[in-house]
Motif scaffolding. Structure first.
Motif, short mmCIF file in Angstrom:
data_model
loop_
_atom_site.label_atom_id
_atom_site.label_comp_id
_atom_site.label_asym_id
_atom_site.label_seq_id
_atom_site.Cartn_x
_atom_site.Cartn_y
_atom_site.Cartn_z
N GLY A 137 -2.11 15.70 14.15
CA GLY A 137 -1.27 14.65 14.72
C GLY A 137 -1.13 14.77 16.22
O GLY A 137 -1.24 13.78 16.95
N LEU A 138 -0.90 15.99 16.70
CA LEU A 138 -0.77 16.20 18.15
C LEU A 138 -2.07 15.89 18.88
O LEU A 138 -2.07 15.28 19.95
CB LEU A 138 -0.36 17.65 18.42
CG LEU A 138 1.07 18.03 18.04
CD1 LEU A 138 1.26 19.54 18.22
CD2 LEU A 138 2.09 17.27 18.86
N LEU A 139 -3.19 16.31 18.30
CA LEU A 139 -4.49 16.05 18.94
C LEU A 139 -4.76 14.56 19.03
O LEU A 139 -5.19 14.05 20.08
CB LEU A 139 -5.59 16.76 18.16
CG LEU A 139 -7.02 16.55 18.69
CD1 LEU A 139 -7.15 17.10 20.10
CD2 LEU A 139 -8.03 17.20 17.75
N LEU B 61 7.10 20.48 19.43
CA LEU B 61 7.93 19.64 20.29
C LEU B 61 8.53 20.42 21.44
O LEU B 61 8.61 19.93 22.57
CB LEU B 61 9.06 19.00 19.47
CG LEU B 61 8.73 17.75 18.67
CD1 LEU B 61 9.95 17.30 17.89
CD2 LEU B 61 8.24 16.63 19.58
N ILE B 62 8.98 21.63 21.16
CA ILE B 62 9.53 22.46 22.23
C ILE B 62 8.50 22.70 23.31
O ILE B 62 8.77 22.59 24.51
CB ILE B 62 10.06 23.79 21.65
CG1 ILE B 62 11.26 23.53 20.73
CG2 ILE B 62 10.46 24.75 22.78
CD1 ILE B 62 11.75 24.76 20.00
N GLY B 63 7.27 23.01 22.89
CA GLY B 63 6.20 23.21 23.86
C GLY B 63 5.90 21.95 24.66
O GLY B 63 5.71 22.02 25.88
N LEU B 64 5.88 20.80 24.00
CA LEU B 64 5.60 19.54 24.69
C LEU B 64 6.68 19.22 25.71
O LEU B 64 6.38 18.82 26.84
CB LEU B 64 5.50 18.41 23.68
CG LEU B 64 4.15 18.09 23.06
CD1 LEU B 64 4.27 16.93 22.09
CD2 LEU B 64 3.10 17.80 24.12
N THR B 65 7.93 19.36 25.32
CA THR B 65 9.02 19.01 26.23
C THR B 65 9.06 19.93 27.44
O THR B 65 9.40 19.50 28.55
CB THR B 65 10.37 19.05 25.50
OG1 THR B 65 10.52 20.33 24.87
CG2 THR B 65 10.46 17.97 24.45
N LEU B 66 8.70 21.20 27.25
CA LEU B 66 8.66 22.12 28.39
C LEU B 66 7.48 21.80 29.31
O LEU B 66 7.55 22.03 30.52
CB LEU B 66 8.57 23.56 27.89
CG LEU B 66 9.81 24.08 27.15
CD1 LEU B 66 9.56 25.49 26.65
CD2 LEU B 66 11.04 24.03 28.04
N ILE C 206 -0.24 12.11 10.76
CA ILE C 206 0.69 13.05 10.12
C ILE C 206 1.01 12.62 8.69
O ILE C 206 1.07 13.45 7.77
CB ILE C 206 1.96 13.19 10.96
CG1 ILE C 206 1.64 13.91 12.27
CG2 ILE C 206 3.04 13.94 10.20
CD1 ILE C 206 2.81 13.97 13.24
N ALA C 207 1.19 11.32 8.48
CA ALA C 207 1.47 10.84 7.12
C ALA C 207 0.29 11.13 6.20
O ALA C 207 0.48 11.54 5.04
CB ALA C 207 1.76 9.34 7.16
N TRP C 208 -0.92 10.92 6.67
CA TRP C 208 -2.11 11.20 5.85
C TRP C 208 -2.19 12.69 5.51
O TRP C 208 -2.44 13.06 4.36
CB TRP C 208 -3.36 10.77 6.59
CG TRP C 208 -4.62 11.08 5.84
CD1 TRP C 208 -5.20 10.31 4.86
CD2 TRP C 208 -5.47 12.22 6.00
NE1 TRP C 208 -6.34 10.92 4.40
CE2 TRP C 208 -6.53 12.09 5.08
CE3 TRP C 208 -5.44 13.33 6.83
CZ2 TRP C 208 -7.55 13.04 4.97
CZ3 TRP C 208 -6.44 14.29 6.73
CH2 TRP C 208 -7.48 14.14 5.81
N GLY C 209 -1.95 13.54 6.50
CA GLY C 209 -2.00 14.97 6.23
C GLY C 209 -0.89 15.42 5.29
O GLY C 209 -1.10 16.29 4.44
N PHE C 210 0.29 14.81 5.41
CA PHE C 210 1.40 15.17 4.54
C PHE C 210 1.14 14.77 3.09
O PHE C 210 1.46 15.52 2.15
CB PHE C 210 2.66 14.48 5.06
CG PHE C 210 3.85 14.62 4.15
CD1 PHE C 210 4.50 15.84 4.01
CD2 PHE C 210 4.34 13.54 3.44
CE1 PHE C 210 5.61 15.98 3.18
CE2 PHE C 210 5.44 13.66 2.61
CZ PHE C 210 6.07 14.89 2.48
#
Length: 432
Positions: free
Chosen positions: A33-35, A139-144, A105-109
């Protein structure tokens, strides 16, 4: 599957292997999802010219775009010395990035849950919890990572001369509200996972919720399919425009960053809804030129079928598109529903689903942006280094219009689907 122990229960080794496999699949789901979101955001920003931002700002801008795509908050900052003042703010969701991440993400879930009719609530919660924990860390990594500051030029006019005289060197940047962005991002993930379970025909549900799937799942599936159809139509139109009129880079930027923003706005306008907005300064909207014309007025403008048609009569095709796609969605909903559900019930289901859909569009489609710079009070909003843009719906009017549209198209779709064989329907055999 786990291997049973001699006592007939799953052994501890098999249980640990299953848990490890669950964590691995959850990690793959989150990374995929992130990629996908990162690629779409990066390509869209590159097409929009963000690769030319100074001081290596491109990667943080991509991270900030991903944060806003899941509802996070990016705060604009500025500094221009003791004798200068800067103001800035931005609220917008790049829904192309949002939609891409949600679908992946929905597909992977759902993938490990396919081919099953029922799943326990504890199992679904455990699987969703693994995804949520890894998503939280991401998310923590992205926001930082979504923070950066760079210098801007004042130009050669009076502001530039004052800046040189008083040593005011403007800096602009952005940062994130980490706790708020992480919280909203996790809520976004929860919404995606719940919606995936509601929409996917083969997704298992806990036994206690199976009685609701006949009324909820067909309507949810129809709404998602309709929203995706609107986006697909927009992409086709944009590609045709790019091939025939040029401006390919700008077109691809719109496709990769804001196509759902544009097309779902058109959906609500086709229903008769009104949005209020205004554009002031050098802002350029990633939308057809007619929208910019209507919004670039001295006062707050109304954006609806009437005001748009005064500039371009082709906007009435939005009404036609709404009729066709809503009827198609209602037909699909009725065709996928059990035969015992009556036409008036289909109408109610369609109305409720459309109301929720329009409400969601009105929430995520809002835009607000402003920036301004002044030195000794010169150059505040209204000068060359300032601008303002906002777009917001008349929410309850739009939601109210969705009710009759849903009732009428839901009833009509049920009538059109009368001759379609549906679940639970038994037809009498005819003699040869």
């Amino acid at each position: 599957m786990t291997s049973p122990s001699p006592s007939g229960r799953a052994g501890p080794v098999a249980g640990r292997a299953s848990a490890r496999h669950g964590w691995v699949h959850a990690l793959v789901t989150v990374l995929a999802g992130l990629l996908a979101m990162g690629v779409v955001a990066a390509l869209g920003l590159w097409a929009a010219g963000a690769a030319d931002l100074p001081d290596g700002a491109f990667v943080p801008v991509v991270a900030a775009t991903m944060v806003t795509a899941v509802g996070g908050t990016v705060e604009l900052t500025g500094s221009a010395g003791d004798l200068a003042d800067t103001r800035a703010g931005l609220t917008v969701i790049p829904l192309s990035v949002t939609l891409t991440g949600a679908l992946v993400i929905a597909w992977g879930f759902l993938r490990p849950l396919r081919h099953r009719a029922v799943a326990g609530a504890a199992e679904l919660a455990g699987w969703a919890g693994r995804v949520a924990v890894l998503w939280l860390l991401a998310l923590i990594g992205l926001t930082l990572a979504a923070r950066h500051t760079f210098d801007i030029s004042l130009g050669d006019d009076l502001l530039g001369e004052l800046g040189d005289l008083f040593g005011a060197s403007p800096e602009v940047g952005f940062t994130t509200d980490v706790p708020l962005s992480v919280f909203v991002g996790v809520v976004w993930l929860a919404g995606v996972l719940v919606l995936a379970l509601l929409v996917a025909p083969g997704a298992p549900l806990p036994g206690g919720l199976l009685r609701f799937q006949a009324s909820v799942r067909p309507a949810a599936w129809a709404m998602v399919a309709m929203l995706l159809a609107w986006v697909a139509v927009g992409v086709v139109i944009a590609l045709v425009v790019a091939a025939t009129r040029g401006d390919a880079a700008e077109t691809f930027a719109v496709i990769l960053l804001g196509m759902p923003n544009l097309m779902w706005l058109g959906l609500t306008i086709g229903l008769g809804a009104t949005w209020n907005g205004r554009v002031e300064g050098p802002f350029g909207l990633p939308m057809p030129h007619v929208l910019d014309e209507v919004l670039r007025t001295p006062d707050v403008a109304e954006l609806n079928l009437r005001t748009l048609s005064e500039h371009d009569g082709r906007v009435w095709w939005l009404l036609v598109a709404d009729v066709v796609l809503l009827l198609a969605a209602a037909f699909v909903m009725a065709a996928r529903s059990p035969a015992r559900i009556r036409a008036w019930q289909h109408a109610v289901h369609m109305a409720v689903a459309l109301v929720l859909t329009v409400f969601m569009i009105c929430l995520v489609g809002r835009i607000s942006a402003y920036f301004g710079l002044s030195i000794l009070g010169i150059g505040d909003l209204g000068g060359g280094l300032s601008g303002r843009l906002f777009l917001r719906p008349k929410l309850w009017g739009a939601v109210g219009l969705a009710v009759p549209w849903g009732l009428v198209t839901g009833f009509a779709g049920a009538l059109l689907a009368r001759h379609v064989r549906r679940r639970g329907e038994v037809r009498p055999e005819t003699g040869g």
